[in-house]
Design an enzyme around this catalytic site. Structure first.
Site, PDB file in Angstrom:
ATOM      1  N   THR A 137     -13.652   3.586  -2.481  1.00 48.08           N
ATOM      2  CA  THR A 137     -13.342   2.612  -2.953  1.00 48.08           C
ATOM      3  C   THR A 137     -13.395   1.950  -5.056  1.00 48.08           C
ATOM      4  OG1 THR A 137     -12.465   0.503  -1.632  1.00 48.08           O
ATOM      5  CG2 THR A 137     -12.689  -0.449  -3.610  1.00 48.08           C
ATOM      6  N   CYS A 149      -3.071  -8.439   7.194  1.00 49.81           N
ATOM      7  CA  CYS A 149      -2.561  -9.784   7.473  1.00 49.81           C
ATOM      8  C   CYS A 149      -3.837 -10.619   6.851  1.00 49.81           C
ATOM      9  CB  CYS A 149      -3.136 -10.078   8.977  1.00 49.81           C
ATOM     10  SG  CYS A 149      -2.247 -11.544   9.861  1.00 49.81           S
TER      11      CYS A 149
END
Length: 412
Positions: A105, A359
């Site tokens: 990342t 989610c």
């Protein structure tokens, strides 16, 4: 007196209870909890024991700060320099081109933000694809919304592949940066990065590739094979430690830093270096990238067996391409069912899989990759199995024996 006797009795009872729990809990756990079948290697891999042993001295006796001038710091600096030299030699790069980071990342963020901001006086048009990892896509979103950049997001075909012709047509006189991943984390599509990079090089445009899913899975010779100027690498995708990665930046490219403080990493990434993680990263590179630890010859039968199983289940559609795909990745969608329900059903049976959905606050985010390949209606129902060196045909047989029933229950 009687209160002391009662207290002693309770102490004796709890002592016996603790003994029984310690003695019999492992047996009870194995009896009632199903076996674990880990099929989520694209998310992370277990730290290899040999790599861990290599790291241990750097969690103990070699604890100095590489920036300190005393002998303890100088020892750490020498070992950091050695790790950088080894990484550069392995990758076919210069030591000065290696920027150690906290993982994929950060490497992606540094590449995109760092290059775009460095080159903004030359132009503010950027190009990426619609199937990139969020660590890339969200950077482009931010630059577009907050810093006045124009972003073109290239479409992909039904297999998730970017067309070199589409890239050629998208390039403008003010294009300064192109970022296309080497291999997709969700469905396994391998991009023609060498061709894409060659197009950029001909036009003097900086090219970045997120190669996080490539290393350890596909053949690697050296960084030149990508025709890139910036390449992101992450250790825990090939049995190295979490929290360690690198960005290769072709000299003389000097991305604008994201993190400020000291002059670490040649003033490109401030912060005391994670020496143990860096050593683990380099050790894993040397052990598991040439040849790839994910052996295609071993993995192909696993994929074929699972494919035969899924093809027979009504409502399932395979979305991983048969060609130009990571050998360890098999993804499919299930009509009328959401990913979370399917993953929960698999987990009950001890099967660890993944999806392209996340989610968040109780809402399901569709897979942007599945939307991009033209299957928007099924974007909430992606299931990804990604195999590794410890995966076996027996495990795939176990999965196939439960999968039809898991899907049937999920549809209810």
């Amino acid at each position: 007196m009687w209160k002391r006797q009662i207290a002693n009795s309770w102490d004796s009872f709890f002592s016996s209870l603790r003994f029984c729990v310690r003695r019999f809990w492992p047996f009870c756990y194995r009896s009632f909890v199903p076996r674990t079948i880990y099929l989520d290697y694209n998310a992370t891999t277990p730290l290899d024991p040999a790599v861990r042993e290599t790291m241990l001295p750097f969690l103990g006796e070699t604890w100095g700060n590489p920036s300190s001038v005393h002998h303890v710091g100088r020892k750490a600096r020498a070992l950091l320099d050695d790790a950088r030299d080894r990484a550069a030699k392995f990758l076919g790069a210069k030591p000065s081109e290696i920027i150690f980071t906290s993982g994929g990342t950060e490497s992606n963020n540094l590449a995109v933000f760092g290059a775009a901001r460095l080159l903004k006086t030359k132009g503010k048009h950027l190009i990426t694809s619609s199937v990139e990892h969020h660590a890339v896509l969200h950077c482009f979103d931010f630059l577009e919304k907050n810093e006045g950049f124009a972003v073109t997001r290239l479409p992909v075909d039904a297999t998730g592949r970017v067309s070199p012709d589409a890239l050629k047509k998208a390039i403008r006189p003010d294009t300064t940066l192109v970022s296309i991943m080497a291999a997709n984390n969700e469905i396994g599509t391998i991009q023609p990065v060498s061709d894409l990079g060659a197009i950029c090089r001909e036009r003097g445009i900086v090219f970045h590739t997120d190669a996080v899913q490539w290393f350890g899975k596909e053949p690697f010779l050296n960084l030149a094979q990508f025709n890139a100027d910036l390449v992101s690498v992450c250790a825990h995708k090939f049995h190295g430690p979490k929290g360690a990665g690198l960005l290769w930046a072709r000299s003389p490219l000097h991305p604008v830093p994201l993190i400020f403080g000291g002059g670490h990493e040649n003033e490109r990434r401030a912060g005391t270096e994670n020496l143990a993680g860096i050593v683990g990263l380099v050790d894993a590179l040397e052990r598991f990238v040439k040849p790839p630890v994910f052996e295609s010859v071993k993995l192909k039968p696993l994929v074929e067996n699972l494919l035969s199983c899924v093809e027979k289940i009504d409502g399932c559609e395979i979305v991983s391409p048969r060609l130009n795909c990571l050998a360890n990745t098999f993804s499919f969608v299930v009509r009328g069912v959401d990913s979370i329900t399917l993953l929960a059903g698999l987990d009950v049976e001890g099967i660890c899989a993944s999806s392209g959905s996340a989610c968040s606050a109780g809402s399901l985010e569709p897979s942007h990759v599945i939307v991009a390949i033209g299957k928007q209606a099924e974007a909430n129902s992606l299931v990804r199995f990604s195999f590794g060196r410890d995966s076996t045909l027996e495990e795939i047989g176990f999965v196939c024996s439960f999968l039809p029933e898991i899907i049937r229950r999920a549809r209810k």
